[in-house]
Design an enzyme around this catalytic site. Sequence first.
Site, PDB file in Angstrom:
ATOM      1  N   ASP A  81      -3.357   4.458   2.734  1.00 59.50           N
ATOM      2  CA  ASP A  81      -3.717   4.818   4.107  1.00 59.50           C
ATOM      3  C   ASP A  81      -3.394   6.292   4.327  1.00 59.50           C
ATOM      4  O   ASP A  81      -2.268   6.728   4.051  1.00 59.50           O
ATOM      5  CB  ASP A  81      -2.906   3.994   5.135  1.00 59.50           C
ATOM      6  N   ASP A 100       1.375   4.680   2.347  1.00 62.84           N
ATOM      7  CA  ASP A 100       0.970   5.280   3.628  1.00 62.84           C
ATOM      8  C   ASP A 100       1.343   6.762   3.655  1.00 62.84           C
ATOM      9  O   ASP A 100       2.475   7.122   3.326  1.00 62.84           O
ATOM     10  CB  ASP A 100       1.682   4.574   4.791  1.00 62.84           C
ATOM     11  N   ASP A 109       0.857  -1.186   0.000  1.00 59.65           N
ATOM     12  CA  ASP A 109       0.000   0.000   0.000  1.00 59.65           C
ATOM     13  C   ASP A 109       0.894   1.238   0.000  1.00 59.65           C
ATOM     14  O   ASP A 109       2.113   1.111  -0.038  1.00 59.65           O
ATOM     15  CB  ASP A 109      -0.911  -0.007   1.249  1.00 59.65           C
TER      16      ASP A 109
HETATM   17  N1  DCT Z   1       1.727   0.643  11.841  1.00 56.53           N
HETATM   18  C1  DCT Z   1       1.333   1.095  13.075  1.00 56.53           C
HETATM   19  N2  DCT Z   1       0.140   0.729  13.585  1.00 56.53           N
HETATM   20  C2  DCT Z   1      -0.678  -0.069  12.877  1.00 56.53           C
HETATM   21  C3  DCT Z   1      -0.308  -0.506  11.593  1.00 56.53           C
HETATM   22  C4  DCT Z   1       0.912  -0.125  11.090  1.00 56.53           C
HETATM   23  O1  DCT Z   1       2.073   1.816  13.729  1.00 56.53           O
HETATM   24  N3  DCT Z   1      -1.822  -0.438  13.407  1.00 56.53           N
HETATM   25  C5  DCT Z   1       3.020   1.026  11.328  1.00 56.53           C
HETATM   26  C6  DCT Z   1       4.005  -0.081  11.206  1.00 56.53           C
HETATM   27  C7  DCT Z   1       4.488  -0.036   9.784  1.00 56.53           C
HETATM   28  C8  DCT Z   1       3.806   1.151   9.167  1.00 56.53           C
HETATM   29  O2  DCT Z   1       2.810   1.577  10.057  1.00 56.53           O
HETATM   30  C9  DCT Z   1       3.212   0.879   7.828  1.00 56.53           C
HETATM   31  O3  DCT Z   1       2.416  -0.289   7.840  1.00 56.53           O
HETATM   32  P1  DCT Z   1       2.362  -1.234   6.570  1.00 56.53           P
HETATM   33  O4  DCT Z   1       1.901  -0.466   5.381  1.00 56.53           O
HETATM   34  O5  DCT Z   1       1.567  -2.428   6.935  1.00 56.53           O
HETATM   35  O6  DCT Z   1       3.868  -1.699   6.430  1.00 56.53           O
HETATM   36  P2  DCT Z   1       4.986  -1.280   5.399  1.00 56.53           P
HETATM   37  O7  DCT Z   1       6.247  -1.353   6.149  1.00 56.53           O
HETATM   38  O8  DCT Z   1       4.649  -0.006   4.740  1.00 56.53           O
HETATM   39  O9  DCT Z   1       4.946  -2.483   4.368  1.00 56.53           O
HETATM   40  P3  DCT Z   1       4.377  -2.510   2.871  1.00 56.53           P
HETATM   41  O10 DCT Z   1       5.533  -2.090   2.027  1.00 56.53           O
HETATM   42  O11 DCT Z   1       3.988  -3.919   2.622  1.00 56.53           O
HETATM   43  O12 DCT Z   1       3.215  -1.575   2.776  1.00 56.53           O
HETATM   44 MG    MG Z   2       2.839   0.327   3.672  1.00 58.87          MG
END
Ligand code: DCT
Ligand code: MG
Length: 399
Positions: free
Chosen positions: A323, A235, A233
Amino acid sequence: TWFTESMEAGKPVTVEDRHRIGVSANPVHVKSMPQTMGTVSQYACQRRTTLKNYNNIFTDAFEILSQNYEFIESEGPCLAFMRATSVLKSLPHAIHSLQDLEGLPFLGDQTKDVIEDILECGHSSKVQHVLSDDRYKAFKLFTSVFGVGLKTAEKWYRRGFRSLEEVKADSSIHFTKMQKAGFLYYDDISRAVSRDEASAIGQIVEDTVHLLVPDALVVVTGGFRRGKEFGHDVDFLITTPETEKGEGILHNVINELKHQGILLYYDIVDATFDKTKLPSKRFEAMDHFEKCFAIIKLNKKLVKCDGQEESAGGKDWKAIRVDLVVPPVDNFAFALLGWSGSRQFERDLRRYAHYEKKMILDNHGLYDKTKKTFLSAKTENDIFAHLGLDFIEPWERNA
Ligand code: DCT
Ligand code: MG
């Protein structure tokens, strides 16, 4: 280890060397193991973990095993394999023998057996077994659908489903709004998001936010901030210098995206932030910021280097998971640190704060239990300083 090798080779150990392996000149005291020169810290937040992984063959295997333990709700072994994975990812060299593991934290007998297997025959029989396991395969498939977590996967598995077609065909199942979108855009969102696609999405989000609040800050976080080429995704953190200006900003951004006709799905979660509450000790607990889980329709013409891959149905757009998180400006640094990940890096930051500093860290703030006070921070640097840690750059947090 690499450290003794480089010393044997007569090379002086430079500050850069220390930084690479995450050993500061004044290593902090770690209770469970001796902290001698060259010791790899048991905390990911004291290691520098770039995307260059010399131990892929081992960490890929560990990640499958730890996920399988997660699926069978075996928390201890799940965490043990995640921690071992993270330690191996931080090493500046490949593991060639069991002796190379000496002195490394979290590489106990269980993990050593797997490494020995791989060193001897190129693969791990334990991993092969998991990969052909019915439950693992079904959980892996079901949780790949947006909106499906362990509980739902368990339910579907118990009902005897093994494929998504079987699940979709059952008219008695009630799907959430999120899961319906998950199935509808499955082909697109189960495929990785590229850095160019993330940039195009970033441009859309930024333009839309600035249309409404010109001086709002829009920052990409998550894996792309850590330098990853692909993610599941994109963020973003959005914040305004003055709280009043930010009133309703998320709802307005969402309305604007809707108006542009590119909002395929959204779920706004309103802020439940309560300043009187202490930070949560549970890492997995969701933070209280206003946020939105969305799926945005990205026109492929807006992507700089669109991959050659044919999209499903030959359409000229791709559905992308996005997100958006909107913290108050006072919490911005903590939100940025928290949302930048990696998850293991975050877990270890909190564990370090708790055990080494008697502090509680989460996405909202940092609480000093000794002084009984919240410590404020404008930047990530401030937070590392409060914790007595060397600053770790985002691209060194791929733990
Ligand atoms: N995070 C957090 N609380 C949550 C979910 C996520 O603090 N409830 C943090 C931890 C990692 C970051 O946010 C981003 O989450 P992801 O998008 O799931 O991870 P990513 O490292 O960006 O992995 P991806 O490349 O797969 O998106
Ligand atoms: Mg991510």
